[in-house]
Write a protein that holds these residues in place. Structure first.
Motif, mmCIF file in Angstrom:
data_model
loop_
_atom_site.group_PDB
_atom_site.id
_atom_site.type_symbol
_atom_site.label_atom_id
_atom_site.label_comp_id
_atom_site.label_asym_id
_atom_site.label_seq_id
_atom_site.Cartn_x
_atom_site.Cartn_y
_atom_site.Cartn_z
ATOM 1 N N ASN A 121 0.825 -1.208 0.000
ATOM 2 C CA ASN A 121 0.000 0.000 0.000
ATOM 3 C C ASN A 121 0.862 1.263 0.000
ATOM 4 O OD1 ASN A 121 -2.285 -1.567 0.029
ATOM 5 N ND2 ASN A 121 -2.671 -1.346 2.218
ATOM 6 N N ALA A 122 1.989 1.206 0.728
ATOM 7 C CA ALA A 122 2.886 2.365 0.738
ATOM 8 C C ALA A 122 3.504 2.593 -0.643
ATOM 9 C CB ALA A 122 3.976 2.178 1.791
ATOM 10 N N VAL A 123 3.832 1.502 -1.340
ATOM 11 C CA VAL A 123 4.402 1.636 -2.684
ATOM 12 C C VAL A 123 3.367 2.180 -3.654
ATOM 13 C CG1 VAL A 123 5.378 0.336 -4.621
ATOM 14 C CG2 VAL A 123 6.133 -0.142 -2.296
ATOM 15 N N LYS A 124 2.099 1.838 -3.485
ATOM 16 C CA LYS A 124 1.050 2.388 -4.336
ATOM 17 C C LYS A 124 0.923 3.903 -4.155
ATOM 18 C CE LYS A 124 -1.748 -1.837 -4.505
ATOM 19 N NZ LYS A 124 -3.038 -2.474 -4.116
ATOM 20 N N GLU A 125 1.107 4.375 -2.915
ATOM 21 C CA GLU A 125 1.060 5.819 -2.676
ATOM 22 C C GLU A 125 2.254 6.539 -3.294
ATOM 23 O OE1 GLU A 125 -1.224 5.684 1.675
ATOM 24 O OE2 GLU A 125 0.822 6.422 1.491
ATOM 25 N N ARG A 126 3.422 5.990 -3.098
ATOM 26 C CA ARG A 126 4.650 6.556 -3.655
ATOM 27 C C ARG A 126 5.625 5.434 -3.929
ATOM 28 N NH1 ARG A 126 7.060 10.317 0.309
ATOM 29 N NH2 ARG A 126 8.837 8.945 0.637
ATOM 30 N N SER A 127 6.094 5.357 -5.143
ATOM 31 C CA SER A 127 6.902 4.209 -5.563
ATOM 32 C C SER A 127 8.202 4.138 -4.764
ATOM 33 C CB SER A 127 7.202 4.306 -7.054
ATOM 34 O OG SER A 127 7.976 5.458 -7.329
ATOM 35 N N ARG A 149 10.320 6.704 4.117
ATOM 36 C CA ARG A 149 9.294 6.051 4.942
ATOM 37 C C ARG A 149 9.940 4.937 5.767
ATOM 38 N NH1 ARG A 149 5.962 5.157 -0.402
ATOM 39 N NH2 ARG A 149 8.144 5.109 -1.068
ATOM 40 N N ILE A 150 9.675 4.958 7.076
ATOM 41 C CA ILE A 150 10.289 4.018 8.027
ATOM 42 C C ILE A 150 9.180 3.239 8.718
ATOM 43 C CG2 ILE A 150 11.769 3.788 10.053
ATOM 44 C CD1 ILE A 150 13.021 6.489 9.288
ATOM 45 N N ILE A 151 9.293 1.923 8.675
ATOM 46 C CA ILE A 151 8.354 1.028 9.365
ATOM 47 C C ILE A 151 9.134 0.305 10.459
ATOM 48 C CG2 ILE A 151 6.774 -0.922 9.135
ATOM 49 C CD1 ILE A 151 6.424 -0.161 6.207
ATOM 50 N N ILE A 152 8.705 0.470 11.694
ATOM 51 C CA ILE A 152 9.377 -0.161 12.843
ATOM 52 C C ILE A 152 8.512 -1.322 13.311
ATOM 53 C CG2 ILE A 152 10.202 0.170 15.195
ATOM 54 C CD1 ILE A 152 10.749 3.070 14.503
ATOM 55 N N TRP A 153 9.080 -2.500 13.249
ATOM 56 C CA TRP A 153 8.390 -3.701 13.757
ATOM 57 C C TRP A 153 8.785 -3.861 15.221
ATOM 58 C CZ3 TRP A 153 4.678 -6.536 11.536
ATOM 59 C CH2 TRP A 153 4.289 -7.718 12.171
ATOM 60 N N LEU A 154 7.852 -3.532 16.108
ATOM 61 C CA LEU A 154 8.089 -3.522 17.551
ATOM 62 C C LEU A 154 7.527 -4.793 18.156
ATOM 63 C CD1 LEU A 154 9.082 -2.037 20.072
ATOM 64 C CD2 LEU A 154 6.851 -0.908 20.189
ATOM 65 N N PRO A 188 -4.470 6.296 4.514
ATOM 66 C CA PRO A 188 -3.172 6.514 3.859
ATOM 67 C C PRO A 188 -2.025 6.062 4.754
ATOM 68 C CG PRO A 188 -4.577 8.432 3.592
ATOM 69 C CD PRO A 188 -5.288 7.521 4.544
ATOM 70 N N MET A 189 -1.084 5.359 4.150
ATOM 71 C CA MET A 189 0.028 4.823 4.927
ATOM 72 C C MET A 189 0.885 5.946 5.514
ATOM 73 S SD MET A 189 -0.193 1.463 4.818
ATOM 74 C CE MET A 189 -1.950 1.733 4.987
ATOM 75 N N PHE A 190 1.337 6.858 4.634
ATOM 76 C CA PHE A 190 2.216 7.951 5.055
ATOM 77 C C PHE A 190 1.682 9.262 4.464
ATOM 78 C CE2 PHE A 190 4.832 4.142 5.109
ATOM 79 C CZ PHE A 190 5.454 4.230 6.342
ATOM 80 N N PRO A 191 0.817 9.954 5.196
ATOM 81 C CA PRO A 191 0.286 11.232 4.683
ATOM 82 C C PRO A 191 1.396 12.275 4.513
ATOM 83 C CG PRO A 191 -0.990 10.424 6.571
ATOM 84 C CD PRO A 191 0.254 9.605 6.503
ATOM 85 N N ASP A 192 1.120 13.272 3.684
ATOM 86 C CA ASP A 192 2.082 14.362 3.462
ATOM 87 C C ASP A 192 1.985 15.361 4.612
ATOM 88 O OD1 ASP A 192 2.910 13.229 1.089
ATOM 89 O OD2 ASP A 192 1.476 14.348 -0.124
ATOM 90 N N PHE A 193 2.673 15.055 5.710
ATOM 91 C CA PHE A 193 2.647 15.947 6.871
ATOM 92 C C PHE A 193 3.308 17.285 6.568
ATOM 93 C CE2 PHE A 193 2.424 11.726 8.987
ATOM 94 C CZ PHE A 193 1.220 11.903 9.655
#
Length: 571
Positions: free
Chosen positions: A36-42, A117-122, A184-189
């Motif tokens: 899904n994140a790749v669909k938003e931005r490659s 984009r950073i995904i942390i697996w906690l 949205p996975m990572f909105p444009d903050f």
């Protein structure tokens, strides 16, 4: 003992199967998030970073189809910007608080790529979740991470995964997301900084940045085109700009000091002849008008002969040697009695006469401007002339190294003088012609308009003294600034629609309106006969042309009379 082992064996197999099932569910969940994140931005590459001794991380064998995976631990750093120079997604596996050091290593990987984009697996116990989230938040604030998502998996035996997202502005905090896959996975903050405070220092360098006094309020304000850009940027993106001291106490801060403030993260942003050239253009206009009028009169004459049933003899010579058109363009009086029967031609002649009057007035206006405007006398046209003249060249002291490399090899070293920018700008605006000055195009445009405003040409810009061109303005930001992506996008949009050129023009006009000259000049001397010498040549050429026109008319009239048949005399 054997009986006990036999009793424990079924439960152990069951736990292992549950662990394997949960690991596959977790990897599938993470795969959906990344897709899904790749669909938003490659993205082209996946970075997977975990501690070398962390054997419980379920992502050790994680792969995603169509995307290469770069597997790293805490001992290896890879400068992604230099090596790959592509969009990446980073995944970090954290099982305890000590694993948070992986974010420090990741920051080295993502130098000048803080928008990654950073995904942390906690993977920690529920009691330690808030401590881990606070540590991740603090690291994000320290290294200016903006796009951070945390996926918390309590243990391999539990199927529930809780998602958190970093809200970076105005102060970083972790916000829980109920259903991450439906949002949205990572909105444009970076489009809205939520009234975040940013420290700024003006880099006084007119017309890019300078201070003026507002006429209505009497308060000082910044009015350069770079000031306008940053002020509009802050207003558009909801940023609260603050100065370290009041504007009236901020004199010209040296560029070295601004660079020091930027590097230590104490500052977030920094606001870091003419009317009548020659007669060549007018002569081209006159020639074009002459050809147009010649074609028009020839066409009208042919139409008139066709309507009246007369025979018309066309000749290409009439298009290029047309005395009537030549007389109209020069504004000479014409005998219109020959065409008194053609009313339409009379109307055209009236319109042409008015047009000729406008052309003559235009010429007279340009001639008056040329006579009353002092010409630019370029006595120094090349670097050799500048070196031979011994004239001092004033440089802004911030360009010391630049002058050493580019100028001092062409002129004498004793000619180069370095001054603070504020002093040099005052000398330029005072039109001090005792020195030569190093300027950029926008500053020279302001000086040129300033001289035009006061009708006094003192400084000029020889074409042979150009060092380099097309140098862009830039805004100085701290390393890995959170404002980089927003400012880069804003500058590109502003330039695409042409607002930047409008701001430059407005800043130059404001600078001319609020600055006054500090140096007295001698009274202008009246024009003498020597100044009007070329006018007599021009009048001589014009009168010579009119004489040739008159002689041509007499010759044509005599030639037409000879061709007319003589009627017999009848008594």
């Amino acid at each position: 003992i054997l009986l006990q082992l036999l009793l424990l064996l079924p439960g152990q197999v069951l736990n292992n199967s549950l662990i394997l099932e949960n690991e596959s569910l977790e990897t599938e969940y993470l795969k959906n998030v990344i897709e899904n994140a790749v669909k938003e931005r490659s993205a082209n590459t996946l970075i997977l970073r975990k501690r070398q001794a962390n054997f419980e991380c379920p992502l050790k064998d994680f792969n995603i189809e169509g995307m290469p995976v770069l597997r790293l631990n805490e001992t290896t750093t890879v400068p992604i910007k230099l090596v790959y120079n592509c969009e990446v997604i980073a995944v970090v596996c954290i099982s305890e608080l000590a694993d948070s050091n992986l974010l420090t290593v990741l920051a080295q990987d993502l130098d000048r790529m803080r928008e990654t984009r950073i995904i942390i697996w906690l993977q920690s116990a529920p009691t330690n979740v808030m401590d881990c989230l606070n540590v991740i938040r603090d690291y994000s604030r320290k290294y200016n991470f903006v796009n951070v998502m945390v996926l918390h998996s309590p243990s391999l035996l539990q199927k529930s995964i809780v998602a958190y997202r970093l809200q970076p502005f105005p102060d970083p905090k972790m916000v829980r997301i109920s259903d991450i896959l439906s949002t949205p996975m990572f909105p444009d903050f970076w489009r809205n900084f939520r009234n975040k405070t940013a420290m700024t220092v003006p880099n006084i360098y007119p017309p890019a940045s300078y201070k003026i006094q507002d006429r209505k309020s009497g308060m000082l304000k910044l009015s350069g085109h770079m000031d306008m850009l940053l002020l509009e940027f802050a207003k558009k993106h909801n940023i609260n700009l603050r100065l370290p001291r009041p504007l009236k106490e901020l004199e010209n801060i040296r560029k070295a000091k601004i660079t020091e403030l930027i590097s230590t993260n104490k500052v977030d942003l920094t606001m870091a002849g003419d009317v009548y050239k020659s007669l060549a253009g007018f002569l081209v206009v006159m020639l074009a008008v002459y050809l147009i009028v010649s074609v028009a009169t020839t066409l009208l004459e042919a139409i008139s002969c066709r309507i009246l049933g007369r025979r018309y003899r066309f000749s290409y010579g009439n298009l290029f040697v047309n005395l009537n058109a030549f007389g109209w363009v020069l504004g000479l009086p014409r005998d219109l009695q020959r065409h008194r029967r053609s009313r339409s031609l009379h109307q055209v002649i009236m319109v042409m006469s008015i047009f000729s009057l406008i052309v003559v007035c235009f010429f007279n206006a340009n001639l008056s401007t040329f006579l009353t405007k002092r010409p630019e006398i370029n006595a120094i046209k090349t670097f050799e002339d500048l070196k031979a003249s011994g004239l001092k060249v004033i440089y802004d002291d911030t360009f010391y190294g630049f002058a050493l490399k580019n100028v001092e090899a062409r002129i004498s070293e004793s000619q180069v003088v370095y001054m603070p920018n504020s002093v040099r700008a005052r000398m330029l605006l005072a039109l001090n012609s005792s020195n030569a000055y190093h300027t950029f195009d926008t500053l020279w445009e302001a000086i040129r308009k300033y001289q035009k405003y006061y009708s006094d040409v003192v400084l000029c810009q020889p074409a042979g003294l150009q060092i380099m061109e097309a140098l862009p303005y830039h805004v100085m930001l701290p390393p890995n600034s959170i404002y980089l992506q927003a400012l880069d996008d804003y500058i590109h949009r502003v330039r695409d629609v042409g607002i930047q050129r409008h701001w430059i023009t407005a800043s130059i006009n404001n600078l001319i309106a609020y600055k006054t000259r500090s140096q007295e000049y001698s009274q202008p001397t009246p024009l003498s006969c020597d100044n009007l010498k070329w006018v007599w040549y021009l009048l001589g050429v014009c009168y010579t042309g009119s004489i040739f026109v008159f002689i041509g008319e007499l010759c044509v009239n005599r030639w037409q009379r000879r061709r007319q048949p003589r009627l017999p005399f009848v008594v």
